[in-house]
Enzyme design. Structure first.
Site, short mmCIF file in Angstrom:
data_model
loop_
_atom_site.label_atom_id
_atom_site.label_comp_id
_atom_site.label_asym_id
_atom_site.label_seq_id
_atom_site.Cartn_x
_atom_site.Cartn_y
_atom_site.Cartn_z
N SER A 94 0.85 -1.19 0.00
CA SER A 94 0.00 0.00 0.00
C SER A 94 0.88 1.23 0.00
O SER A 94 1.98 1.22 0.57
CB SER A 94 -0.93 0.01 1.21
OG SER A 94 -0.18 0.05 2.41
N HIS A 98 2.13 12.28 -0.79
CA HIS A 98 1.74 13.66 -0.55
C HIS A 98 2.84 14.58 -1.08
O HIS A 98 3.88 14.75 -0.44
CB HIS A 98 1.53 13.91 0.94
CG HIS A 98 0.39 13.16 1.54
ND1 HIS A 98 -0.93 13.45 1.25
CD2 HIS A 98 0.36 12.12 2.42
CE1 HIS A 98 -1.72 12.63 1.92
NE2 HIS A 98 -0.97 11.81 2.64
N HIS A 108 -2.99 7.43 -4.00
CA HIS A 108 -3.01 6.23 -3.16
C HIS A 108 -3.14 5.01 -4.05
O HIS A 108 -3.80 5.05 -5.10
CB HIS A 108 -4.21 6.29 -2.19
CG HIS A 108 -4.67 4.94 -1.74
ND1 HIS A 108 -5.70 4.27 -2.37
CD2 HIS A 108 -4.23 4.13 -0.75
CE1 HIS A 108 -5.89 3.11 -1.77
NE2 HIS A 108 -5.02 2.99 -0.79
N ASN A 110 -3.08 0.41 -3.62
CA ASN A 110 -2.75 -0.82 -2.87
C ASN A 110 -3.18 -2.04 -3.67
O ASN A 110 -4.12 -1.98 -4.46
CB ASN A 110 -3.37 -0.81 -1.47
CG ASN A 110 -4.84 -1.15 -1.47
OD1 ASN A 110 -5.22 -2.31 -1.46
ND2 ASN A 110 -5.67 -0.11 -1.49
N VAL A 111 -2.45 -3.11 -3.46
CA VAL A 111 -2.82 -4.43 -4.00
C VAL A 111 -2.56 -5.44 -2.89
O VAL A 111 -1.57 -5.32 -2.16
CB VAL A 111 -2.06 -4.79 -5.28
CG1 VAL A 111 -2.63 -4.06 -6.48
CG2 VAL A 111 -0.57 -4.49 -5.16
N ARG A 112 -3.44 -6.43 -2.76
CA ARG A 112 -3.34 -7.31 -1.61
C ARG A 112 -3.98 -8.67 -1.90
O ARG A 112 -4.79 -8.82 -2.81
CB ARG A 112 -4.04 -6.68 -0.41
CG ARG A 112 -5.51 -6.39 -0.65
CD ARG A 112 -6.15 -5.53 0.42
NE ARG A 112 -7.55 -5.30 0.15
CZ ARG A 112 -8.03 -4.34 -0.63
NH1 ARG A 112 -7.18 -3.50 -1.20
NH2 ARG A 112 -9.31 -4.20 -0.83
N HIS A 147 -7.30 7.83 -16.03
CA HIS A 147 -8.35 6.85 -16.28
C HIS A 147 -8.08 6.01 -17.52
O HIS A 147 -8.43 4.82 -17.56
CB HIS A 147 -9.70 7.55 -16.36
CG HIS A 147 -10.28 7.85 -15.01
ND1 HIS A 147 -11.02 6.94 -14.31
CD2 HIS A 147 -10.18 8.95 -14.22
CE1 HIS A 147 -11.37 7.45 -13.13
NE2 HIS A 147 -10.87 8.68 -13.06
N GLY A 261 -1.64 -4.51 13.79
CA GLY A 261 -0.59 -4.10 12.86
C GLY A 261 0.23 -2.95 13.43
O GLY A 261 -0.09 -2.37 14.46
N ARG A 262 1.28 -2.63 12.72
CA ARG A 262 2.19 -1.59 13.20
C ARG A 262 1.56 -0.22 12.97
O ARG A 262 1.34 0.21 11.83
CB ARG A 262 3.53 -1.69 12.46
CG ARG A 262 4.59 -0.72 12.97
CD ARG A 262 5.93 -1.06 12.35
NE ARG A 262 6.97 -0.20 12.87
CZ ARG A 262 7.39 0.92 12.28
NH1 ARG A 262 6.81 1.30 11.14
NH2 ARG A 262 8.35 1.64 12.80
#
Length: 302
Positions: A94, A98, A108, A110-112, A147, A261-262
């Site tokens: 993730s 900024h 932003h 993320n892939v999970r 896009h 989590g951290r």
């Protein structure tokens, strides 16, 4: 069904983190990422990479995590009671970026991958992820490029995939209490398993690999645009919306905190500087009003 291989997913994600960090460091030209490896007491760990106070990026964080255990948080099991009593693994990358310059959007991605297993039962698994763009002084050509790149990543998997996951993004990254989108959207997918493991994994890779081609040209184009106190002040004000969303609605933030989590890595997504004002409204016809008038409602960009 081909065998589910989380090690292959993990190897890809570690390489993706490297690729994204290398590209962003090169674009910044001044600072590189520092790495903070961490362990989770209940199982697993990760490596957090953060670039701070660069020439282009005020803060950029790119996280890899692989956590596992035998007790899922309530946020995961409330809507899916079949996950109760299962061992789980969650692995992902993730990132949140900024920039200094208000003419560069925040971004932003993320892939999970998630899998929950129990002896003598079929595993429950899925892929998820996506990316979205949050401009302050948007340029329509940049939004269209964003896009088009998202659509190109989806097209090999079906003509309707971009439309489906673009709509999911518009709906997910929506601040209900503000009645506005977080930005101009992108892609969001979750619970993806109906294609089987290999094709679903290929799709996740296509989305992960598309992020830098989608975002870096926008950074390069806008990083040298001049700006003053007015633009910077508006950027800090609009960053407040980002904070509101991540702390009130974001599932990943909630899952990370509830699984132990951290905290530093989870809240790395928050901007280093931000402002709120009571009942502020942009001047009609201003550059700031353009964002509200033309970009913060779901629409077709291509």
């Amino acid at each position: 069904m081909p065998e589910i291989n989380i090690d292959t997913v993990k190897k890809y994600l570690l390489g993706l983190q490297d690729t994204i960090c290398d590209a962003l460091s090169e674009e910044d030209g001044q600072q590189s990422f520092t790495e903070d490896a961490w362990q989770r007491e209940q199982g697993g760990g990760g490596r957090t990479r953060v670039l701070t106070n660069g020439a282009v990026f005020e803060q950029a964080g790119v996280n890899f995590s692989h956590v596992y255990g035998n007790q899922l948080p309530r946020s995961a099991t409330a809507a899916r009671p079949e996950l109760e009593g299962r061992d789980f693994q969650a692995v992902g990358v993730s990132l949140v970026i900024h920039p200094h310059n208000p003419h560069i959007p925040t971004s932003h991605a993320n892939v999970r991958f998630f899998i929950a297993e129990k002896e003598n039962t079929e595993p429950v698994w899925w892929f998820g992820g996506g990316f979205d763009l949050t401009p302050y002084y948007p340029v329509r050509e940049d939004v269209i490029h964003w896009h088009k790149t998202a659509k190109a990543a989806c097209d090999p998997f079906g003509d309707s995939i971009y439309k489906k996951y673009k709509q999911c993004c518009d709906e997910y990254f929506y601040l209900k209490h503000r009645d506005e989108t977080r930005g101009v959207g992108g892609l969001f997918f979750d619970d993806l398993n109906e294609w089987g493991f290999e094709k679903s994994f290929e799709f996740m890779q296509s989305i992960g690999n598309a992020f830098i081609p989608a975002y870096r040209p926008i950074v390069s184009k806008n990083k040298n645009k001049p700006y003053g106190e007015t633009e910077r002040d508006f950027q800090l004000y609009r960053r407040g919306r980002y904070v509101e969303y991540n702390l009130v609605y974001d599932r990943g933030t909630l899952f990370g905190l509830q699984t132990g989590g951290r905290t530093e890595s989870i809240l790395m997504s928050l901007p280093p500087l931000v402002k709120w004002r009571y009942n502020w409204k942009p001047e009609p016809g201003s550059k700031e009003a353009d964002l509200y008038d033309h970009y913060l409602k779901p629409q077709q960009w291509i």
